[in-house]
Scaffold this motif. Structure first.
Motif: not given
Length: 511
Positions: A429-436
């Motif tokens: 239920s989540f996706v870690t995208l990191g620094e944007v």
């Protein structure tokens, strides 16, 4: 004297005047009736007037004659160029001169004349100002003013809908607003076009593709010349029989005839011309162009009416706090807004660019949260989402996440089941995208969705969370999707292999 076309004479004994426009109430004849008054003139027509200056003296010449002509509209005064020459040449063949004309001498019982023309662009009272100067015991001036009223024949209304980040749909309604009592009547709309702004291209939707003129069959033959082996052995003749035949009703509908009070609507698609313009998109407030309507009256008098400048409207997105109007956000009726093809991300980017161009003073920082980019510092947009999902069959979805703020964010995309209906997340239920990165930095993420109930649903429940600060940005509904039953269930099968597979799938996706 105004130069205008004659009217068609009516054979009706109760009508002693001509018919200035097409009218089904009169039986028209081939007899022409010369105008006996100034008549009715409309916006878009070309106003033409004949001006003559005559020396009525039989003995004395007029020295240093100058003539200046101006047309005063409700908003400005326009100098009309004219060529005042002798009667030896008609006015149409005389060289055009600036206004006022150069000084010249007029012999006794001689004169000069000219024809002035100007396309009328405004409604309201107009004044033709003529100033004649000559020398007779000093400089003398004679002024003449000719007043006339210009009315609006057609009303052009526009409505715009967003159809993507780089496209809009423009609906143009043309209505005949003339009154028969004031000399008005039916007109024929000859053409309706849309002149797009720089960087955009417009295309009419549902336009005529079959030529009305049989002579246009020449183009048809040129296209299909290879299909006819005898095309080069025989002289080419009009081949109207090759064109699709159209009924009299279809020809009448295509003529563009509008009676007073009638209206017709035209639809145009306006989108970015180049790939670079498509990448920037069309934001709220950008100019799209102008609608141009060409019309003709009964005697062939042509006119052109322009609409006001059409601009891109804002999206219909309303944040939950604004919709609540000070009340509890949970009591607000659900919005029908979806991100897909709404242009929301383009508007947010434009708002962020405008805010960054303003000096960073205290007031600007205090009002930052009230702007669109302050409400949605991060946007989530679906990339080519499906319009149809099958029940209990998972489907991957790609989303584009954009950081519009002035600082980098350590983002995580969350899909919360409590805010999803009908279509839910399948798997994590989540996706870690990191620094944007800030100011338009973006990344893509893959999520997996599955439909649990058949019907029409909104895909929603997405949150962008900054892990560094804990800030949560609730996203609007991403897109609408129709969930249909699989073919095995829809046909009412008895179970079998397909039924077993569907049952197994349903068991896998249960939570």
């Amino acid at each position: 004297m105004r130069l205008q076309a004659p009217h068609l004479s009516s054979s009706s004994p109760s009508s002693s005047c001509g018919s200035p426009l097409l009218s089904p109430q009169h039986a028209l004849t081939s007899t022409l009736l010369l105008p006996d008054s100034f008549g009715v003139i409309h916006v878009g027509e070309t106003f033409s007037a004949y001006l003559g200056v005559l020396n009525t003296s039989g003995e004395l010449p007029v020295r240093g004659l100058t003539v200046g002509v101006q047309l005063q509209t409700p908003s400005r005064r326009i100098v009309l160029p004219a060529s005042f020459g002798g009667h030896e040449e008609p006015p149409s063949r005389q060289p055009v001169q600036s206004s006022p004309s150069p000084p010249q001498d007029i012999s006794p019982r001689r004169g000069v004349d000219a024809i002035v023309s100007r396309r009328l662009e405004e409604a309201g009272q107009h004044i033709l100002r003529v100033e004649v100067g000559y020398v007779s015991n000093g400089a003398k001036t004679l002024r003449k003013f000719y007043r006339f009223n210009v009315t609006l024949p057609l009303k052009v209304s526009e409505s715009v809908a967003r159809s993507g980040d780089d496209a809009c749909l423009v609906s143009v309604e043309v209505e005949n607003v003339m009154e028969r009592a004031g000399g008005g009547g039916a007109v024929a709309v000859e053409d309706v076009t849309f002149r797009p702004a720089d960087g955009l291209v417009a295309r009419r939707i549902g336009g005529e593709e079959v030529p009305d003129n049989p002579d246009d069959a020449q183009n048809y033959d040129d296209i299909h010349a290879d299909d006819d082996d005898t095309a080069t052995n025989h002289p080419r003749a009009p081949t109207a029989d090759k064109l699709p035949r159209r009924s009299a009703l279809a020809l009448y509908d295509a003529s563009g005839r509008l009676e007073p009070g009638d209206s017709h609507r035209y639809l145009f698609s306006v989108r970015a011309r180049s790939a670079a313009a498509s990448l920037r998109g069309i934001a709220c407030g950008d100019e799209l162009g102008q609608a141009v309507v060409a019309y003709r009256k009964a005697m062939g008098e042509s006119g052109t009416v322009h609409s006001s400048t059409v601009v891109c409207p804002p999206t219909s997105f309303r944040p939950r706090s604004a919709a609540a109007a000070g009340g509890d956000g949970d009591d607000v009726a659900p919005s029908k807004f979806v991100v897909h093809k709404s242009g929301l991300s383009v508007d947010v980017a434009a708002a962020a660019a405008r805010r960054s161009s303003v000096s960073h003073d205290a007031d600007a920082n205090a009002n930052a949260n009230a702007t669109l980019d302050g409400i949605l510092p991060v946007t989530v947009e679906p990339v080519d989402p499906p319009s149809v999902l099958q029940l209990a069959r998972p489907r991957n979805l790609t989303v584009l996440v954009v950081n519009h703020s002035d600082r980098a964010m350590n983002l995580q995309l969350q899909m919360r089941l409590s805010h999803m209906t009908g279509v839910v997340v399948c798997g994590s239920s989540f996706v870690t995208l990191g620094e944007v990165p800030p100011r338009g930095g973006s990344c893509t993420a893959e999520v997996r969705l599955v439909a649990l109930v058949a019907g029409l649903f909104e895909v929603k429940g997405f949150y962008a969370v900054d892990l560094s600060t804990g800030m949560e940005v609730e996203q609007p509904s991403l897109f609408d999707v129709f969930v249909e039953l699989p073919e095995g269930k829809e046909s009412g099968g008895d179970g079998g292999v397909d039924g077993a597979e569907e049952k197994k799938t349903e068991e896998v996706v249960e939570f």
